[in-house]
Motif scaffolding. Sequence first.
Motif, mmCIF file in Angstrom:
data_model
loop_
_atom_site.group_PDB
_atom_site.id
_atom_site.type_symbol
_atom_site.label_atom_id
_atom_site.label_comp_id
_atom_site.label_asym_id
_atom_site.label_seq_id
_atom_site.Cartn_x
_atom_site.Cartn_y
_atom_site.Cartn_z
ATOM 1 N N ALA A 74 59.865 18.703 65.460
ATOM 2 C CA ALA A 74 61.009 18.085 64.788
ATOM 3 C C ALA A 74 61.896 19.150 64.149
ATOM 4 C CB ALA A 74 60.543 17.083 63.738
ATOM 5 N N LEU A 75 61.289 20.111 63.489
ATOM 6 C CA LEU A 75 62.074 21.190 62.867
ATOM 7 C C LEU A 75 62.816 22.004 63.915
ATOM 8 C CD1 LEU A 75 59.551 22.434 60.141
ATOM 9 C CD2 LEU A 75 61.564 20.980 59.833
ATOM 10 N N ALA A 76 62.162 22.234 65.072
ATOM 11 C CA ALA A 76 62.829 22.957 66.156
ATOM 12 C C ALA A 76 64.012 22.161 66.692
ATOM 13 C CB ALA A 76 61.826 23.256 67.273
ATOM 14 N N ALA A 77 63.855 20.837 66.805
ATOM 15 C CA ALA A 77 64.954 20.001 67.282
ATOM 16 C C ALA A 77 66.116 19.994 66.296
ATOM 17 C CB ALA A 77 64.454 18.570 67.509
ATOM 18 N N ILE A 78 65.801 19.911 65.002
ATOM 19 C CA ILE A 78 66.851 19.947 63.980
ATOM 20 C C ILE A 78 67.576 21.285 64.012
ATOM 21 C CG2 ILE A 78 67.287 19.902 61.498
ATOM 22 C CD1 ILE A 78 64.853 18.020 61.266
ATOM 23 N N GLN A 79 66.818 22.376 64.104
ATOM 24 C CA GLN A 79 67.428 23.700 64.143
ATOM 25 C C GLN A 79 68.314 23.870 65.369
ATOM 26 O OE1 GLN A 79 64.592 26.901 64.109
ATOM 27 N NE2 GLN A 79 66.146 28.508 64.159
ATOM 28 N N LEU A 80 67.839 23.410 66.525
ATOM 29 C CA LEU A 80 68.634 23.522 67.750
ATOM 30 C C LEU A 80 69.919 22.698 67.646
ATOM 31 C CD1 LEU A 80 68.985 24.513 70.647
ATOM 32 C CD2 LEU A 80 67.631 22.534 71.403
ATOM 33 N N THR A 81 69.816 21.498 67.108
ATOM 34 C CA THR A 81 70.996 20.644 66.959
ATOM 35 C C THR A 81 72.035 21.309 66.071
ATOM 36 O OG1 THR A 81 69.645 18.657 67.226
ATOM 37 C CG2 THR A 81 71.800 18.376 66.212
ATOM 38 N N ALA A 157 68.378 25.845 78.827
ATOM 39 C CA ALA A 157 68.389 26.840 77.755
ATOM 40 C C ALA A 157 69.562 26.529 76.837
ATOM 41 C CB ALA A 157 68.499 28.255 78.319
ATOM 42 N N LEU A 158 69.668 27.290 75.751
ATOM 43 C CA LEU A 158 70.717 27.058 74.752
ATOM 44 C C LEU A 158 72.127 27.108 75.335
ATOM 45 C CD1 LEU A 158 71.627 26.670 71.803
ATOM 46 C CD2 LEU A 158 71.420 29.144 71.517
ATOM 47 N N PRO A 159 72.487 28.073 76.200
ATOM 48 C CA PRO A 159 73.869 28.104 76.713
ATOM 49 C C PRO A 159 74.282 26.822 77.428
ATOM 50 C CG PRO A 159 72.788 30.189 77.145
ATOM 51 C CD PRO A 159 71.723 29.257 76.640
ATOM 52 N N VAL A 233 73.466 16.465 77.425
ATOM 53 C CA VAL A 233 72.429 17.381 76.954
ATOM 54 C C VAL A 233 71.091 17.044 77.598
ATOM 55 C CG1 VAL A 233 71.136 18.133 74.917
ATOM 56 C CG2 VAL A 233 73.609 17.881 74.798
ATOM 57 N N SER A 234 70.809 15.769 77.808
ATOM 58 C CA SER A 234 69.551 15.362 78.432
ATOM 59 C C SER A 234 69.423 15.930 79.839
ATOM 60 C CB SER A 234 69.459 13.836 78.464
ATOM 61 O OG SER A 234 68.295 13.414 79.118
ATOM 62 N N VAL A 235 70.526 16.030 80.561
ATOM 63 C CA VAL A 235 70.485 16.527 81.935
ATOM 64 C C VAL A 235 70.244 18.027 81.974
ATOM 65 C CG1 VAL A 235 71.813 16.779 84.073
ATOM 66 C CG2 VAL A 235 71.957 14.660 82.758
ATOM 67 N N VAL A 236 70.891 18.776 81.089
ATOM 68 C CA VAL A 236 70.840 20.243 81.175
ATOM 69 C C VAL A 236 69.744 20.860 80.309
ATOM 70 C CG1 VAL A 236 73.300 20.350 81.671
ATOM 71 C CG2 VAL A 236 72.525 20.582 79.312
ATOM 72 N N SER A 237 69.063 20.069 79.499
ATOM 73 C CA SER A 237 68.121 20.659 78.546
ATOM 74 C C SER A 237 66.755 20.965 79.154
ATOM 75 C CB SER A 237 67.937 19.726 77.345
ATOM 76 O OG SER A 237 67.198 18.576 77.724
ATOM 77 N N GLY A 238 66.286 20.114 80.045
ATOM 78 C CA GLY A 238 64.955 20.272 80.596
ATOM 79 C C GLY A 238 63.855 19.645 79.763
ATOM 80 N N HIS A 239 64.188 19.122 78.574
ATOM 81 C CA HIS A 239 63.222 18.432 77.704
ATOM 82 C C HIS A 239 62.006 19.303 77.402
ATOM 83 C CE1 HIS A 239 65.177 14.440 77.881
ATOM 84 N NE2 HIS A 239 65.576 14.849 79.076
ATOM 85 N N MET A 243 61.829 23.797 72.199
ATOM 86 C CA MET A 243 62.757 24.808 72.700
ATOM 87 C C MET A 243 64.132 24.232 73.034
ATOM 88 S SD MET A 243 60.237 27.121 75.105
ATOM 89 C CE MET A 243 61.591 28.230 75.506
ATOM 90 N N THR A 244 64.182 23.194 73.855
ATOM 91 C CA THR A 244 65.486 22.676 74.308
ATOM 92 C C THR A 244 65.690 21.206 73.956
ATOM 93 O OG1 THR A 244 64.621 22.095 76.501
ATOM 94 C CG2 THR A 244 65.523 24.320 76.218
ATOM 95 N N ASN A 245 64.872 20.674 73.088
ATOM 96 C CA ASN A 245 65.054 19.281 72.660
ATOM 97 C C ASN A 245 65.906 19.231 71.396
ATOM 98 O OD1 ASN A 245 63.760 17.881 74.651
ATOM 99 N ND2 ASN A 245 61.796 17.814 73.615
ATOM 100 N N THR A 246 67.046 18.573 71.479
ATOM 101 C CA THR A 246 67.833 18.309 70.281
ATOM 102 C C THR A 246 67.275 17.072 69.581
ATOM 103 O OG1 THR A 246 69.409 17.000 71.575
ATOM 104 C CG2 THR A 246 69.903 19.341 71.265
#
Length: 291
Positions: A74-81, A157-159, A233-239, A243-246
């Motif tokens: 959850a913290l990783a998702a918040i940070q990524l968002t 990935a992030l980009p 974002v769901s398409v390009v993130s890879g879930h 790491m890549t979950n917003t």
Amino acid sequence: MDQSTIIEPLAPQTRIVAAKPAALQEPRFFRYVLTFIALAFLAFFIVLPLVSIFITAFQKGADVYFAAITHPDALAAIQLTLTVVAIAVPLNAIFGIMAAWALTKFNYKGKNLLLTVIDLPFAVSPVIAGLVFILLFGAQGLFGDWLFANDIKIVFALPGIVLATIFVTLPFVARELVPLMQAQGNAEEEASISLGANGFKTFWYVTLPNIKWGLIYGLILCNARAIGEFGAVSVVSGHIRGMTNTMPLHIEILYNEYQFSAAFAVASLMSVLAIITLVIKDIVAWKSKSI
């Protein structure tokens, strides 16, 4: 006094009564019924779901709630968002100002085409936008071989997440500034240039103060859209967990795993952010009208 002179009495002053708006001329019962229907609709489709989010989030107690929002994923998702928002919103602000300036301060062929391109994200499904980035930057995409050879990761990935978010939030700032700058005209900028100011000083001291509230309003809308973006974002993130979950993607995963309390706990954080955004938006709108 000459009797032939006729003294006419002064006409009584007529009282001018302002006409009531057409809406106030309707029967009171009809107005009450419409108001009740509108409030009931808002309560059923907005207030009730919002309240149910917080009730479900705290259904198993505060300990479960705080454990869900402090979980590493959850913290990783918040940070990524927040990282995506911090990158996408300023870039869209720069683009929006440049696009609005080009559309309102100059006359040239192709202005309508530029405006159409800016509105394109409103017409294209976010999922389709995500697939476009896959076709461009994926392993089998147009630039896939070159990106793989140079060890550059775009999708999953992030980009890629940033690019998808920029695309779906692209029109908000420009669309707020274009009508505002059209209404203001070019007189002040032309006066500034005629007094010897260069282009940058004219923009910084003349144009920017005039559009600041519209710019802030557009940034708020852009920020809200970026936080809640799901489809592209769901398409390009890879879930990829952690790491890549917003935040929206993390909520979807928790819900699909039947972790309802955890899913609604993270959803409540997004709801708080949405409420804060709406409050700031209303304050900016009030400030812009009071000036």
